[in-house]
Design a protein around this motif. Sequence first.
Motif, PDB file in Angstrom:
ATOM      1  N   ASN A  32      -2.221  -7.929  11.423  1.00 11.07           N
ATOM      2  CA  ASN A  32      -2.014  -7.910  12.875  1.00 11.07           C
ATOM      3  C   ASN A  32      -3.265  -8.279  13.658  1.00 11.07           C
ATOM      4  OD1 ASN A  32      -3.626  -5.581  12.837  1.00 11.07           O
ATOM      5  ND2 ASN A  32      -1.866  -4.207  12.850  1.00 11.07           N
ATOM      6  N   SER A  33      -4.414  -8.307  12.968  1.00 13.58           N
ATOM      7  CA  SER A  33      -5.665  -8.735  13.581  1.00 13.58           C
ATOM      8  C   SER A  33      -6.606  -9.162  12.464  1.00 13.58           C
ATOM      9  CB  SER A  33      -6.286  -7.631  14.443  1.00 13.58           C
ATOM     10  OG  SER A  33      -6.404  -6.429  13.713  1.00 13.58           O
ATOM     11  N   ILE A  34      -7.566  -9.984  12.798  1.00  9.36           N
ATOM     12  CA  ILE A  34      -8.435 -10.581  11.788  1.00  9.36           C
ATOM     13  C   ILE A  34      -9.824  -9.957  11.866  1.00  9.36           C
ATOM     14  CG2 ILE A  34      -9.280 -12.723  10.814  1.00  9.36           C
ATOM     15  CD1 ILE A  34      -6.218 -12.510  10.970  1.00  9.36           C
ATOM     16  N   HIS A  35     -10.186  -9.206  10.812  1.00  8.32           N
ATOM     17  CA  HIS A  35     -11.496  -8.558  10.767  1.00  8.32           C
ATOM     18  C   HIS A  35     -11.961  -8.490   9.318  1.00  8.32           C
ATOM     19  CE1 HIS A  35     -11.285  -7.232  14.981  1.00  8.32           C
ATOM     20  NE2 HIS A  35     -10.017  -6.947  14.733  1.00  8.32           N
ATOM     21  N   VAL A  36     -13.267  -8.429   9.125  1.00 11.04           N
ATOM     22  CA  VAL A  36     -13.838  -8.375   7.793  1.00 11.04           C
ATOM     23  C   VAL A  36     -13.280  -7.180   7.007  1.00 11.04           C
ATOM     24  CG1 VAL A  36     -15.859  -7.052   8.564  1.00 11.04           C
ATOM     25  CG2 VAL A  36     -15.995  -8.400   6.478  1.00 11.04           C
ATOM     26  N   ASP A  37     -12.863  -7.423   5.786  1.00  8.05           N
ATOM     27  CA  ASP A  37     -12.342  -6.409   4.848  1.00  8.05           C
ATOM     28  C   ASP A  37     -11.015  -5.798   5.267  1.00  8.05           C
ATOM     29  OD1 ASP A  37     -14.617  -6.770   3.292  1.00  8.05           O
ATOM     30  OD2 ASP A  37     -15.680  -5.080   4.167  1.00  8.05           O
ATOM     31  N   TYR A  38     -10.446  -6.231   6.387  1.00  7.31           N
ATOM     32  CA  TYR A  38      -9.187  -5.636   6.850  1.00  7.31           C
ATOM     33  C   TYR A  38      -8.030  -6.301   6.100  1.00  7.31           C
ATOM     34  CZ  TYR A  38      -5.695  -3.633  10.015  1.00  7.31           C
ATOM     35  OH  TYR A  38      -4.620  -2.932  10.545  1.00  7.31           O
ATOM     36  N   ILE A  39      -7.728  -5.742   4.927  1.00  8.66           N
ATOM     37  CA  ILE A  39      -6.675  -6.234   4.037  1.00  8.66           C
ATOM     38  C   ILE A  39      -5.790  -5.037   3.715  1.00  8.66           C
ATOM     39  CG2 ILE A  39      -6.181  -7.353   1.842  1.00  8.66           C
ATOM     40  CD1 ILE A  39      -9.057  -8.484   1.946  1.00  8.66           C
ATOM     41  N   THR A  40      -4.616  -4.983   4.292  1.00 10.12           N
ATOM     42  CA  THR A  40      -3.834  -3.753   4.324  1.00 10.12           C
ATOM     43  C   THR A  40      -2.736  -3.698   3.264  1.00 10.12           C
ATOM     44  OG1 THR A  40      -2.187  -4.579   5.899  1.00 10.12           O
ATOM     45  CG2 THR A  40      -4.255  -3.712   6.819  1.00 10.12           C
ATOM     46  N   GLU A  41      -1.880  -2.699   3.415  1.00 15.04           N
ATOM     47  CA  GLU A  41      -0.768  -2.513   2.476  1.00 15.04           C
ATOM     48  C   GLU A  41       0.171  -3.715   2.479  1.00 15.04           C
ATOM     49  OE1 GLU A  41       0.862  -1.669   6.341  1.00 15.04           O
ATOM     50  OE2 GLU A  41      -0.970  -0.958   5.384  1.00 15.04           O
ATOM     51  N   LYS A  42       0.147  -4.533   3.517  1.00 11.52           N
ATOM     52  CA  LYS A  42       0.971  -5.743   3.535  1.00 11.52           C
ATOM     53  C   LYS A  42       0.654  -6.618   2.322  1.00 11.52           C
ATOM     54  CE  LYS A  42       0.706  -5.798   8.613  1.00 11.52           C
ATOM     55  NZ  LYS A  42      -0.196  -4.631   8.677  1.00 11.52           N
ATOM     56  N   PHE A  43      -0.607  -6.665   1.986  1.00  5.83           N
ATOM     57  CA  PHE A  43      -1.051  -7.457   0.842  1.00  5.83           C
ATOM     58  C   PHE A  43      -0.886  -6.692  -0.462  1.00  5.83           C
ATOM     59  CE2 PHE A  43      -4.588  -8.589  -2.047  1.00  5.83           C
ATOM     60  CZ  PHE A  43      -4.310  -9.936  -2.256  1.00  5.83           C
ATOM     61  N   TRP A  44      -1.419  -5.471  -0.502  1.00  4.68           N
ATOM     62  CA  TRP A  44      -1.485  -4.732  -1.750  1.00  4.68           C
ATOM     63  C   TRP A  44      -0.123  -4.264  -2.254  1.00  4.68           C
ATOM     64  CZ3 TRP A  44      -5.620  -5.380  -4.417  1.00  4.68           C
ATOM     65  CH2 TRP A  44      -6.844  -5.610  -3.777  1.00  4.68           C
ATOM     66  N   TYR A  45       0.737  -3.778  -1.352  1.00  2.00           N
ATOM     67  CA  TYR A  45       1.990  -3.169  -1.800  1.00  2.00           C
ATOM     68  C   TYR A  45       3.227  -3.983  -1.438  1.00  2.00           C
ATOM     69  CZ  TYR A  45      -1.053   0.587  -3.079  1.00  2.00           C
ATOM     70  OH  TYR A  45      -2.070   1.291  -3.676  1.00  2.00           O
ATOM     71  N   ASN A  46       3.307  -4.473  -0.206  1.00  2.00           N
ATOM     72  CA  ASN A  46       4.476  -5.284   0.147  1.00  2.00           C
ATOM     73  C   ASN A  46       4.538  -6.549  -0.703  1.00  2.00           C
ATOM     74  OD1 ASN A  46       4.627  -3.335   2.093  1.00  2.00           O
ATOM     75  ND2 ASN A  46       4.902  -4.724   3.817  1.00  2.00           N
TER      76      ASN A  46
END
Length: 331
Positions: free
Chosen positions: A217-231
């Motif tokens: 939902n926004s672009i920031h350093v290291d901001y890699i959320t459950e959308k990537f890891w689990y979804n």
Amino acid sequence: MTFFTMFYRRKVPASTNENSHENLSNATILSREPTLVILLWTFPFGEQFPLNKCPQQFDVSDCFYTADRTQYTSAHAVVLHHRDVCTTKTQLPQAPRPSNQRWVWFNLESPSHCPNLAIMNDLINLTMSYRVDSDIFTPYGWIEKHNGPTNFTIPKKTKLVAWVVSNWNPNTRRVKYYEDLKNYLQVDIYGRQHLHLPRDEQLETLSTYKFYFAFENSIHVDYITEKFWYNALYSRCVPVVMGPPRENYERFIPRDAFIHVDDFSSPQELASYLLNLDKDEEKYKQYFNWRSEYYVPPKDNPWTVSYCRVCKALKEAPPYRTIASIEKWFK
């Protein structure tokens, strides 16, 4: 050595956690010496979860977690979840701080969704967030190494692209990108205002797709959320990501595990690549090669996992210091 190779942990066989305090009374625990008392000033977003039940890979010996504010004066650390205390300073502890008590700033939101950061100026001793440079690194997910070579079977794929999105804002980059992309590619969208997807059916449903749009939902350093890891990854889809630069993702996972929108000059070019990949089974399978060596562990309660890291951090904490500006560091 990239960061992700340093972050892997070997799988720990399941067994009873002998360090767990779950069967002991507060009085018994607090009578033990030495004990680090860790006070959760609030449960994050009011979501309560069992305390003192950390997974075995966390050494929580000599640590006791509590949400009882009457323990404030005896607490060695107070964890402050930013979104629950950021409206006004009156939401923070008001009693004088005991000598050498550490305040831990906890936050998993991106800077774009963190109001009033300045309220924490000259108050915080340790940071805890998804940022690698935090004192206590609490990522949304990670990969671990198998104990030995493993044969991974790709689940049967009957559909092409899925995207689960709860916050549909037409002004965001990800929605604007999709509005162009949809002219060239069919995408099944789930979430508010779109297709219904019960939480208990999410894994089974998403696993039938070849690709998943892990658009942050926004672009920031290291901001890699459950959308990537689990979804995406845990559902055994190939992630198509929109977030920080490709190099940032590659700190945590092999480069051939995902597709980045920035690798393409336009949404049309991305659509063409995915459609061609859909027809080339051997090339598609290459995005799963890394899984013979690594895997995404099951998603435990994310709050439990995050808070369990505090004990180790306190045992290894640097000399007492106060951060002048959380805002300057985080933004």
